[in-house]
Design a protein around this motif. Sequence first.
Motif, PDB file in Angstrom:
ATOM      1  N   ALA A  56       0.826  -1.211   0.000  1.00 52.88           N
ATOM      2  CA  ALA A  56       0.000   0.000   0.000  1.00 52.88           C
ATOM      3  C   ALA A  56       0.860   1.261   0.000  1.00 52.88           C
ATOM      4  CB  ALA A  56      -0.937  -0.007   1.203  1.00 52.88           C
ATOM      5  N   LEU A  57       1.999   1.227   0.704  1.00 48.58           N
ATOM      6  CA  LEU A  57       2.859   2.407   0.777  1.00 48.58           C
ATOM      7  C   LEU A  57       3.841   2.503  -0.390  1.00 48.58           C
ATOM      8  CD1 LEU A  57       3.624   2.340   4.607  1.00 48.58           C
ATOM      9  CD2 LEU A  57       2.139   3.937   3.390  1.00 48.58           C
ATOM     10  N   GLY A  79       5.054   4.958  -8.325  1.00 47.91           N
ATOM     11  CA  GLY A  79       4.216   5.423  -9.424  1.00 47.91           C
ATOM     12  C   GLY A  79       3.318   4.332  -9.985  1.00 47.91           C
ATOM     13  N   LEU A  80       3.005   3.330  -9.172  1.00 49.60           N
ATOM     14  CA  LEU A  80       2.156   2.224  -9.620  1.00 49.60           C
ATOM     15  C   LEU A  80       0.729   2.433  -9.142  1.00 49.60           C
ATOM     16  CD1 LEU A  80       4.475  -0.775  -8.694  1.00 49.60           C
ATOM     17  CD2 LEU A  80       4.179   0.275 -10.942  1.00 49.60           C
ATOM     18  N   ALA A  81      -0.191   2.339 -10.050  1.00 50.41           N
ATOM     19  CA  ALA A  81      -1.605   2.382  -9.696  1.00 50.41           C
ATOM     20  C   ALA A  81      -2.112   0.944  -9.677  1.00 50.41           C
ATOM     21  CB  ALA A  81      -2.384   3.208 -10.717  1.00 50.41           C
ATOM     22  N   ALA A  91       3.614   1.180  -3.571  1.00 46.70           N
ATOM     23  CA  ALA A  91       3.035   1.340  -4.908  1.00 46.70           C
ATOM     24  C   ALA A  91       2.963   2.808  -5.329  1.00 46.70           C
ATOM     25  CB  ALA A  91       1.668   0.673  -4.989  1.00 46.70           C
ATOM     26  N   PRO A  92       2.414   3.702  -4.517  1.00 45.61           N
ATOM     27  CA  PRO A  92       2.373   5.107  -4.942  1.00 45.61           C
ATOM     28  C   PRO A  92       3.776   5.719  -5.065  1.00 45.61           C
ATOM     29  CG  PRO A  92       0.938   4.768  -3.040  1.00 45.61           C
ATOM     30  CD  PRO A  92       1.668   3.499  -3.285  1.00 45.61           C
ATOM     31  N   LEU A  93       4.694   5.303  -4.191  1.00 45.24           N
ATOM     32  CA  LEU A  93       6.053   5.836  -4.277  1.00 45.24           C
ATOM     33  C   LEU A  93       6.732   5.435  -5.580  1.00 45.24           C
ATOM     34  CD1 LEU A  93       7.297   5.248  -0.623  1.00 45.24           C
ATOM     35  CD2 LEU A  93       6.696   7.422  -1.696  1.00 45.24           C
TER      36      LEU A  93
END
Length: 64
Positions: free
Chosen positions: A15-16, A22-24, A18-20
């Motif tokens: 959860a943490l 750049g993965l949606a 993936a956004p770092l």
Amino acid sequence: MPETPPPFDPDAYAALAAPLLGLALDPAWMPPVTANLRVLAAAAELVADFPLPDAIEAAPRFEA
């Protein structure tokens, strides 16, 4: 004395991270992603816990 790190939580990591990265990630993919992270963490633990004496020398490096 070194502190013991908290146990690895693949759900929180995915959860943490993936956004770092750049993965949606579609929420439907989270269970397979975290299952793979659990397998990788178990393999990493085997390697990290393997006892090596301090006198071990690094393998030589060969290049072609």
